[in-house]
Design an enzyme around this catalytic site. Structure first.
Site, PDB file in Angstrom:
ATOM      1  CE  LYS A 169      -5.488  -1.435   8.753  1.00 36.22           C
ATOM      2  NZ  LYS A 169      -6.192  -1.664   7.568  1.00 36.22           N
TER       3      LYS A 169
ATOM      4  CB  ALA B 148       2.641   1.940   6.247  1.00 31.89           C
TER       5      ALA B 148
ATOM      6  CD  GLU C 141       6.481 -13.143   3.628  1.00 30.93           C
ATOM      7  OE1 GLU C 141       5.870 -11.652   2.928  1.00 30.93           O
ATOM      8  OE2 GLU C 141       6.226 -13.855   3.544  1.00 30.93           O
TER       9      GLU C 141
END
Length: 186
Positions: free
Chosen positions: A107, A111, A133
Site C-alpha cells: 500500500k 511505501a 514480508e
C-alpha cells in the site's frame, strides 16, 4: 488473462469462500484502508509478528532457517526496528480458484514511509493465510498497525485452467495458518 473487478471478487468471496473473513466495504477512515476496492482487495495484517533480530548472532539461511533468527511479538502495533525486517500474516484466509493467480502489492501509505511489503503470488489452488514480508528501509523505527490494511491483492483469471495447481503438487505452504517460516522440501 483478465484482471477481475469488485463484483467478481465479491461473488467469489461470498459464494465460494475465496476470502474469509471478507469485508465488502472499503474501510479507510482513521485507519490504513482495507476491504474490497474497484479491482482488488486490500488485505489486513494480523496481530502476530516475527521480528528479525541479531541477538543470537545467527546467519539467515533459507535452506536451514532457525527460529533464533526471529523474536515473536503479538500486539496492536508492531515496531519494526530501523533497517530491519519482520514477518506477519493476513487476517484473511484465501482459497484460490484453479484458474486464478493473485499478485499482491504494498500500500502507498506504508511505501511513502519507507515500508516495503513483499508477498509472493497466490497460485491457483492455493489455500491458507498469507505470510507477509515487511521491510523497514528507513534509519528510523516504524509502526505497523495490526487489523488494518497492509497490501492490495489483484486477481488474474487465466484463459484456461493450468494442468497442475498448487494443491495438486502439494505445495509446501498449502493450508498454512499463522506465520510460516521458510521451508525446503527434503
Amino acid at each position: 488473462m483478465g484482471l477481475k473487478a469488485d463484483n467478481w471478487i465479491r461473488k467469489m468471496a461470498l459464494e465460494h469462500k475465496m476470502i474469509e473473513p471478507f469485508c465488502e466495504a472499503n474501510i479507510g477512515k482513521g485507519v490504513v484502508s482495507y476491504g474490497l476496492s474497484s479491482y482488488g482487495y486490500d488485505i489486513r495484517v494480523g496481530r502476530e509478528f516475527k521480528i528479525f533480530t541479531n541477538v543470537n548472532s545467527t546467519v539467515v539461511d533459507p535452506k536451514n532457517f532457525v527460529e533464533e533468527n526471529v523474536v515473536d511479538f503479538e500486539g496492536d502495533v508492531c515496531i519494526v526496528p530501523a533497517n530491519s525486517f519482520t514477518l506477519a500474516r493476513t487476517i484473511e484466509y484465501f482459497k484460490m480458484p484453479d484458474d486464478v493467480l493473485a499478485i499482491c502489492l504494498g500500500k502507498s501509505t506504508y511505501a511513502r514511509c519507507g515500508i516495503i511489503v513483499n508477498v509472493t503470488p497466490f497460485e491457483p489452488g492455493f489455500e491458507g493465510h498469507i505470510t507477509i514480508e515487511i521491510s523497514n528501509t528507513t534509519p528510523l523505527p516504524a509502526k505497523i498497525y495490526a487489523n488494518e490494511g497492509i497490501a492490495q491483492v489483484l486477481f488474474l483469471q487465466g484463459d484456461e485452467k493450468c494442468d497442475t495447481t498448487y494443491k495438486d503438487k502439494k505445495g509446501k505452504y498449502q493450508a498454512q495458518t499463522g506465520i510460516t517460516l521458510p521451508r525446503i522440501l527434503k
